[in-house]
Write a protein that holds these residues in place. Structure first.
Motif, PDB file in Angstrom:
ATOM      1  N   THR A  56      10.962   5.476  -5.817  1.00  0.00           N
ATOM      2  CA  THR A  56      11.297   4.351  -4.949  1.00  0.00           C
ATOM      3  C   THR A  56      12.802   4.334  -4.717  1.00  0.00           C
ATOM      4  O   THR A  56      13.563   5.060  -5.362  1.00  0.00           O
ATOM      5  CB  THR A  56      10.875   3.018  -5.588  1.00  0.00           C
ATOM      6  OG1 THR A  56      11.631   2.840  -6.783  1.00  0.00           O
ATOM      7  CG2 THR A  56       9.379   2.992  -5.884  1.00  0.00           C
ATOM      8  N   THR A  57      13.210   3.474  -3.830  1.00  0.00           N
ATOM      9  CA  THR A  57      14.633   3.361  -3.514  1.00  0.00           C
ATOM     10  C   THR A  57      15.416   2.930  -4.748  1.00  0.00           C
ATOM     11  O   THR A  57      16.499   3.461  -5.026  1.00  0.00           O
ATOM     12  CB  THR A  57      14.844   2.344  -2.371  1.00  0.00           C
ATOM     13  OG1 THR A  57      14.044   2.732  -1.268  1.00  0.00           O
ATOM     14  CG2 THR A  57      16.286   2.278  -1.939  1.00  0.00           C
ATOM     15  N   ASP A  58      14.877   1.987  -5.513  1.00  0.00           N
ATOM     16  CA  ASP A  58      15.568   1.528  -6.718  1.00  0.00           C
ATOM     17  C   ASP A  58      15.699   2.654  -7.736  1.00  0.00           C
ATOM     18  O   ASP A  58      16.743   2.809  -8.383  1.00  0.00           O
ATOM     19  CB  ASP A  58      14.819   0.347  -7.348  1.00  0.00           C
ATOM     20  CG  ASP A  58      14.921  -0.914  -6.503  1.00  0.00           C
ATOM     21  OD1 ASP A  58      15.919  -1.033  -5.747  1.00  0.00           O
ATOM     22  OD2 ASP A  58      14.012  -1.762  -6.596  1.00  0.00           O
ATOM     23  N   GLU A  59      14.642   3.462  -7.889  1.00  0.00           N
ATOM     24  CA  GLU A  59      14.708   4.589  -8.818  1.00  0.00           C
ATOM     25  C   GLU A  59      15.757   5.605  -8.373  1.00  0.00           C
ATOM     26  O   GLU A  59      16.502   6.145  -9.199  1.00  0.00           O
ATOM     27  CB  GLU A  59      13.339   5.255  -8.943  1.00  0.00           C
ATOM     28  CG  GLU A  59      12.299   4.393  -9.634  1.00  0.00           C
ATOM     29  CD  GLU A  59      10.890   4.973  -9.549  1.00  0.00           C
ATOM     30  OE1 GLU A  59      10.047   4.512 -10.307  1.00  0.00           O
ATOM     31  OE2 GLU A  59      10.661   5.878  -8.711  1.00  0.00           O
ATOM     32  N   LEU A  60      15.828   5.843  -7.065  1.00  0.00           N
ATOM     33  CA  LEU A  60      16.834   6.786  -6.559  1.00  0.00           C
ATOM     34  C   LEU A  60      18.242   6.266  -6.803  1.00  0.00           C
ATOM     35  O   LEU A  60      19.140   7.023  -7.179  1.00  0.00           O
ATOM     36  CB  LEU A  60      16.612   7.040  -5.062  1.00  0.00           C
ATOM     37  CG  LEU A  60      15.381   7.866  -4.705  1.00  0.00           C
ATOM     38  CD1 LEU A  60      15.193   7.878  -3.199  1.00  0.00           C
ATOM     39  CD2 LEU A  60      15.499   9.278  -5.229  1.00  0.00           C
ATOM     40  N   ARG A  61      18.456   4.964  -6.602  1.00  0.00           N
ATOM     41  CA  ARG A  61      19.782   4.381  -6.858  1.00  0.00           C
ATOM     42  C   ARG A  61      20.167   4.513  -8.332  1.00  0.00           C
ATOM     43  O   ARG A  61      21.301   4.827  -8.661  1.00  0.00           O
ATOM     44  CB  ARG A  61      19.792   2.912  -6.444  1.00  0.00           C
ATOM     45  CG  ARG A  61      19.836   2.715  -4.959  1.00  0.00           C
ATOM     46  CD  ARG A  61      20.022   1.248  -4.614  1.00  0.00           C
ATOM     47  NE  ARG A  61      19.900   1.077  -3.180  1.00  0.00           N
ATOM     48  CZ  ARG A  61      19.163   0.154  -2.591  1.00  0.00           C
ATOM     49  NH1 ARG A  61      18.496  -0.716  -3.320  1.00  0.00           N
ATOM     50  NH2 ARG A  61      19.113   0.079  -1.280  1.00  0.00           N
ATOM     51  N   THR A  62      19.201   4.279  -9.207  1.00  0.00           N
ATOM     52  CA  THR A  62      19.472   4.384 -10.651  1.00  0.00           C
ATOM     53  C   THR A  62      19.837   5.810 -11.025  1.00  0.00           C
ATOM     54  O   THR A  62      20.799   6.054 -11.757  1.00  0.00           O
ATOM     55  CB  THR A  62      18.236   3.920 -11.455  1.00  0.00           C
ATOM     56  OG1 THR A  62      17.884   2.614 -11.032  1.00  0.00           O
ATOM     57  CG2 THR A  62      18.511   3.923 -12.946  1.00  0.00           C
ATOM     58  N   ARG A  63      19.082   6.779 -10.506  1.00  0.00           N
ATOM     59  CA  ARG A  63      19.379   8.193 -10.783  1.00  0.00           C
ATOM     60  C   ARG A  63      20.769   8.576 -10.268  1.00  0.00           C
ATOM     61  O   ARG A  63      21.537   9.244 -10.939  1.00  0.00           O
ATOM     62  CB  ARG A  63      18.347   9.107 -10.113  1.00  0.00           C
ATOM     63  CG  ARG A  63      17.029   9.145 -10.784  1.00  0.00           C
ATOM     64  CD  ARG A  63      16.146  10.159 -10.089  1.00  0.00           C
ATOM     65  NE  ARG A  63      14.755   9.965 -10.415  1.00  0.00           N
ATOM     66  CZ  ARG A  63      13.764  10.588  -9.824  1.00  0.00           C
ATOM     67  NH1 ARG A  63      14.018  11.458  -8.860  1.00  0.00           N
ATOM     68  NH2 ARG A  63      12.528  10.375 -10.178  1.00  0.00           N
ATOM     69  N   LEU A  98       0.827  -1.201   0.000  1.00  0.00           N
ATOM     70  CA  LEU A  98       0.000   0.000   0.000  1.00  0.00           C
ATOM     71  C   LEU A  98       0.866   1.257   0.000  1.00  0.00           C
ATOM     72  O   LEU A  98       0.560   2.239  -0.679  1.00  0.00           O
ATOM     73  CB  LEU A  98      -0.939   0.004   1.210  1.00  0.00           C
ATOM     74  CG  LEU A  98      -2.039  -1.052   1.214  1.00  0.00           C
ATOM     75  CD1 LEU A  98      -2.778  -1.048   2.544  1.00  0.00           C
ATOM     76  CD2 LEU A  98      -3.009  -0.800   0.072  1.00  0.00           C
ATOM     77  N   VAL A  99       1.962   1.207   0.742  1.00  0.00           N
ATOM     78  CA  VAL A  99       2.866   2.364   0.795  1.00  0.00           C
ATOM     79  C   VAL A  99       3.485   2.593  -0.579  1.00  0.00           C
ATOM     80  O   VAL A  99       3.555   3.724  -1.069  1.00  0.00           O
ATOM     81  CB  VAL A  99       3.950   2.159   1.879  1.00  0.00           C
ATOM     82  CG1 VAL A  99       5.026   3.218   1.773  1.00  0.00           C
ATOM     83  CG2 VAL A  99       3.327   2.165   3.257  1.00  0.00           C
ATOM     84  N   ARG A 100       3.949   1.513  -1.214  1.00  0.00           N
ATOM     85  CA  ARG A 100       4.555   1.658  -2.563  1.00  0.00           C
ATOM     86  C   ARG A 100       3.543   2.229  -3.554  1.00  0.00           C
ATOM     87  O   ARG A 100       3.872   3.081  -4.388  1.00  0.00           O
ATOM     88  CB  ARG A 100       5.079   0.310  -3.036  1.00  0.00           C
ATOM     89  CG  ARG A 100       6.342  -0.116  -2.336  1.00  0.00           C
ATOM     90  CD  ARG A 100       6.921  -1.404  -2.946  1.00  0.00           C
ATOM     91  NE  ARG A 100       7.854  -2.003  -2.031  1.00  0.00           N
ATOM     92  CZ  ARG A 100       7.588  -3.019  -1.210  1.00  0.00           C
ATOM     93  NH1 ARG A 100       6.397  -3.581  -1.228  1.00  0.00           N
ATOM     94  NH2 ARG A 100       8.494  -3.481  -0.399  1.00  0.00           N
ATOM     95  N   ALA A 101       2.292   1.748  -3.484  1.00  0.00           N
ATOM     96  CA  ALA A 101       1.253   2.249  -4.395  1.00  0.00           C
ATOM     97  C   ALA A 101       1.007   3.738  -4.147  1.00  0.00           C
ATOM     98  O   ALA A 101       0.885   4.516  -5.108  1.00  0.00           O
ATOM     99  CB  ALA A 101      -0.040   1.455  -4.208  1.00  0.00           C
ATOM    100  N   ALA A 102       0.946   4.139  -2.902  1.00  0.00           N
ATOM    101  CA  ALA A 102       0.735   5.552  -2.600  1.00  0.00           C
ATOM    102  C   ALA A 102       1.903   6.388  -3.098  1.00  0.00           C
ATOM    103  O   ALA A 102       1.712   7.504  -3.604  1.00  0.00           O
ATOM    104  CB  ALA A 102       0.557   5.729  -1.094  1.00  0.00           C
ATOM    105  N   MET A 103       3.137   5.862  -2.982  1.00  0.00           N
ATOM    106  CA  MET A 103       4.303   6.601  -3.471  1.00  0.00           C
ATOM    107  C   MET A 103       4.236   6.779  -4.985  1.00  0.00           C
ATOM    108  O   MET A 103       4.543   7.857  -5.507  1.00  0.00           O
ATOM    109  CB  MET A 103       5.589   5.863  -3.076  1.00  0.00           C
ATOM    110  CG  MET A 103       5.875   5.914  -1.571  1.00  0.00           C
ATOM    111  SD  MET A 103       7.269   4.882  -1.068  1.00  0.00           S
ATOM    112  CE  MET A 103       8.631   5.711  -1.844  1.00  0.00           C
TER     113      MET A 103
END
Length: 168
Positions: free
Chosen positions: A140-147, A128-133
């Motif tokens: 997400t954490t993975d997106e931040l790492r990729t950036r 639910l938290v991931r969907a709200a984000m």
């Protein structure tokens, strides 16, 4: 520990032996420098220095001298009047009986370790938290790492070479 009455009695006794020592000054001195000691220790030490002709002032009690061992020799353990019972366990005699910090810490050390916790099912909470984000555009954490990796790569790649500016 000396109380006010004991200090006054000791000061009066010392003043009787040495009339040139004012009682008020003796009270101040004993309260400031020796109130933490036992009554017997201070009484014997004060008497010993008061009758010694080498002593000029009662401040000689602040020095190491045979007067501090005299009470122990005269009374044994009773000279160390601590005003409370000592813990009877060997090695714990500096603690009060019934409130011994060493006994408590040993008891805590021998208690069984923390009981295993039950697994708590948190259900769909993380999903639910991931969907709200995602709905609100929070990366997400993975997106931040990729950036961050892409930014680091851009910083390490050599940029375009520019000609130095000509001076006018």
């Amino acid at each position: 520990m000396l109380d006010r009455t004991e200090i006054e009695r000791l000061a009066a006794a010392a003043a009787a032996l040495r009339p040139e020592w004012p009682i008020k000054s003796l009270c101040t001195f004993l309260a400031r420098d020796h109130a933490h000691r036992s009554y017997a220790d201070v009484a014997i030490a004060l008497t010993a220095i008061a009758v010694d002709p080498k002593t000029k002032t009662p401040k000689r009690m602040n020095e190491l001298g045979p007067w501090w061992g005299a009470a122990a020799a005269a009374f044994g353990d009773r000279a160390n009047d601590t005003r409370y019972e000592r813990c009877p366990v060997d090695g714990h005699r500096s603690y009060p009986a019934g409130n011994c910090g060493a006994c408590r810490s040993e008891a805590l050390a021998t208690e069984p370790s923390e009981t295993p916790r039950e697994h708590v099912d948190i259900g769909a909470g993380p999903d639910l938290v991931r969907a709200a984000m995602r709905i609100h555009g929070v990366p997400t954490t993975d997106e931040l790492r990729t950036r961050r990796a892409a930014e680091q790569q851009n910083l390490t790649e050599p940029g375009p070479v520019t000609e130095p500016m000509e001076e006018a």
